[in-house]
Design an enzyme around this catalytic site. Structure first.
Site, PDB file in Angstrom:
ATOM      1  N   ARG A 157      11.570  -6.044   5.448  1.00  0.00           N
ATOM      2  CA  ARG A 157      11.365  -4.593   5.287  1.00  0.00           C
ATOM      3  C   ARG A 157      12.281  -3.817   6.235  1.00  0.00           C
ATOM      4  O   ARG A 157      12.484  -4.201   7.386  1.00  0.00           O
ATOM      5  CB  ARG A 157       9.907  -4.226   5.582  1.00  0.00           C
ATOM      6  CG  ARG A 157       9.696  -2.711   5.580  1.00  0.00           C
ATOM      7  CD  ARG A 157       8.260  -2.299   5.512  1.00  0.00           C
ATOM      8  NE  ARG A 157       7.455  -2.795   6.620  1.00  0.00           N
ATOM      9  CZ  ARG A 157       6.143  -2.605   6.711  1.00  0.00           C
ATOM     10  NH1 ARG A 157       5.500  -1.951   5.760  1.00  0.00           N
ATOM     11  NH2 ARG A 157       5.473  -3.084   7.740  1.00  0.00           N
TER      12      ARG A 157
ATOM     13  N   LYS B 159       0.846  -1.214   0.000  1.00  0.00           N
ATOM     14  CA  LYS B 159       0.000   0.000   0.000  1.00  0.00           C
ATOM     15  C   LYS B 159       0.871   1.250   0.000  1.00  0.00           C
ATOM     16  O   LYS B 159       0.683   2.160  -0.806  1.00  0.00           O
ATOM     17  CB  LYS B 159      -0.932   0.016   1.237  1.00  0.00           C
ATOM     18  CG  LYS B 159      -1.875  -1.176   1.331  1.00  0.00           C
ATOM     19  CD  LYS B 159      -2.827  -1.062   2.491  1.00  0.00           C
ATOM     20  CE  LYS B 159      -2.179  -1.105   3.868  1.00  0.00           C
ATOM     21  NZ  LYS B 159      -1.488  -2.373   4.177  1.00  0.00           N
TER      22      LYS B 159
ATOM     23  N   ARG C  18      -1.606  -8.939  13.160  1.00  0.00           N
ATOM     24  CA  ARG C  18      -2.113  -7.912  12.225  1.00  0.00           C
ATOM     25  C   ARG C  18      -2.860  -8.578  11.069  1.00  0.00           C
ATOM     26  O   ARG C  18      -3.925  -8.120  10.660  1.00  0.00           O
ATOM     27  CB  ARG C  18      -0.944  -7.071  11.676  1.00  0.00           C
ATOM     28  CG  ARG C  18      -0.376  -6.102  12.707  1.00  0.00           C
ATOM     29  CD  ARG C  18       1.047  -5.674  12.359  1.00  0.00           C
ATOM     30  NE  ARG C  18       1.154  -4.996  11.094  1.00  0.00           N
ATOM     31  CZ  ARG C  18       2.295  -4.866  10.409  1.00  0.00           C
ATOM     32  NH1 ARG C  18       3.420  -5.371  10.900  1.00  0.00           N
ATOM     33  NH2 ARG C  18       2.314  -4.220   9.275  1.00  0.00           N
TER      34      ARG C  18
ATOM     35  N   ARG D 147      10.465  -2.055  11.591  1.00  0.00           N
ATOM     36  CA  ARG D 147       9.336  -1.505  12.337  1.00  0.00           C
ATOM     37  C   ARG D 147       9.034  -2.405  13.529  1.00  0.00           C
ATOM     38  O   ARG D 147       9.103  -3.633  13.412  1.00  0.00           O
ATOM     39  CB  ARG D 147       8.110  -1.431  11.414  1.00  0.00           C
ATOM     40  CG  ARG D 147       7.756  -0.008  11.040  1.00  0.00           C
ATOM     41  CD  ARG D 147       6.730   0.089   9.976  1.00  0.00           C
ATOM     42  NE  ARG D 147       5.460  -0.561  10.276  1.00  0.00           N
ATOM     43  CZ  ARG D 147       4.403  -0.499   9.474  1.00  0.00           C
ATOM     44  NH1 ARG D 147       4.462   0.182   8.343  1.00  0.00           N
ATOM     45  NH2 ARG D 147       3.276  -1.112   9.798  1.00  0.00           N
TER      46      ARG D 147
ATOM     47  N   ARG E  42     -10.343   0.513   7.625  1.00  0.00           N
ATOM     48  CA  ARG E  42      -9.987  -0.905   7.797  1.00  0.00           C
ATOM     49  C   ARG E  42     -11.179  -1.737   8.208  1.00  0.00           C
ATOM     50  O   ARG E  42     -11.082  -2.964   8.284  1.00  0.00           O
ATOM     51  CB  ARG E  42      -8.947  -1.057   8.918  1.00  0.00           C
ATOM     52  CG  ARG E  42      -7.624  -0.571   8.483  1.00  0.00           C
ATOM     53  CD  ARG E  42      -6.588  -0.780   9.556  1.00  0.00           C
ATOM     54  NE  ARG E  42      -5.441  -0.045   9.124  1.00  0.00           N
ATOM     55  CZ  ARG E  42      -4.251  -0.569   8.894  1.00  0.00           C
ATOM     56  NH1 ARG E  42      -4.018  -1.828   9.122  1.00  0.00           N
ATOM     57  NH2 ARG E  42      -3.275   0.173   8.459  1.00  0.00           N
TER      58      ARG E  42
END
Ligand code: AP5
Ligand code: MG
Length: 250
Positions: free
Chosen positions: A138, A23, A182, A171, A98
């Protein structure tokens, strides 16, 4: 889904997708091409979580546990941001709404702004093993928020941001157990959200399990943008996860 009160139309693009779907990657280049703001509620909430206030701590606890932040807090940051002048020509929402409840809150916010708006919703789908691989590799810049990937989009110099030279970090919510939570919450909430937008006739499904460039080309088509618009500035890079290419993982 529009409100006809004034002449100028505000384009509101919503991007829905699981953690790691891309995203942020896609919104960033789309916003830059269209010259409208990219509004990531995750980014706004992480800014809030970085504060030493009581609210900052609450938000930090929700994010680090992989939970959704309560709607009242999310709406506060969202309305403050979308109310700014630079949003008059349109904006892109990344990670909001969401839930179906948030979709209805967004609709109320847009209607109460008394502007004419056009809402377009894109859903990015990516298989779970690919999401887990993307998130485990990431890296982000703690200063400017730029996202990298150790395997698919490495920084030019080892572990430092190309833009400001800051040391890159993972993160806090990319811890494997938090990612699974999540994803669980996403899978629980998304069916009602998707059927709401499908019923409204504003939803386009996009296969997110391809190169950044191919996905961006689908965005151009789905949004009826000028076909010559090249959303990805850099050439597509071959994608590798460890010894396997992303192609092999698909
Ligand atoms: P948020 O920051 O929005 O996190 P998320 O939705 O889990 O999504 P991510 O940012 O992890 O992934 P992404 O889809 O942006 O992927 P990216 O482009 O980085 O939210 C964080 C938290 O904030 C939530 O858990 C919640 O607590 C709270 N929150 C936020 N919004 C909320 C709301 N509305 N209500 C309540 N709480 C809220 O890409 C991932 C990696 O893959 C990168 O390394 C990238 O380089 C790579 N990559 C991207 N595309 C490709 C591709 N096509 N091929 C190969 N690699 C790719
Ligand atoms: Mg993101």
């Amino acid at each position: 889904m529009s409100a006809s009160k004034q002449k100028a139309t505000t384009l509101v693009i919503v991007l829905i997708g699981p953690p790691g779907a891309g995203k942020g990657t896609q919104c960033e280049q789309l916003a830059s091409a269209l010259k409208i703001p990219h509004i990531s509620t995750g980014h706004l909430l992480r800014e809030c979580a970085g504060r030493s206030s009581g609210i900052g701590k609450q938000v930090r606890d929700f994010i680090n546990a992989g939970n959704l932040v309560p709607d009242s807090l999310v709406m506060n940051v969202l309305e403050e941001r979308t109310g700014r002048l630079d949003c008059n020509g349109g904006f892109i929402l990344d990670g909001f709404p969401r839930t179906k409840a948030q979709a209805k809150l967004l609709q109320m916010t847009l209607l109460s702004s008394r502007k004419e708006f056009e809402l377009r919703v894109l859903q990015l789908s990516v298989p779970k093993p690919i999401l887990l691989a993307r998130l485990s590799s990431r890296l982000v810049c703690p200063a400017c928020g730029t996202a990298y990937n150790a395997t698919t989009k490495p920084p030019l110099r080892n572990s430092v941001c190309d833009l400001d030279g800051q040391a890159l970090i993972s993160r806090a919510d990319d811890l494997a157990s938090t990612v699974l939570e999540r994803l669980r919450i996403y899978e629980e909430q998304v069916p009602a959200l998707i059927s709401y937008y499908r019923d409204c006739g504003v939803l386009t499904d996009i296969d997110g399990n391809r190169s950044v460039r191919e996905i961006a080309a689908d965005f151009v088509r789905a949004l009826n943008l000028n076909p010559s618009l090249d959303l990805e500035k850099s050439a597509a890079q071959p994608v590798h996860f460890g010894s396997q290419t992303e192609e092999e993982l698909r």
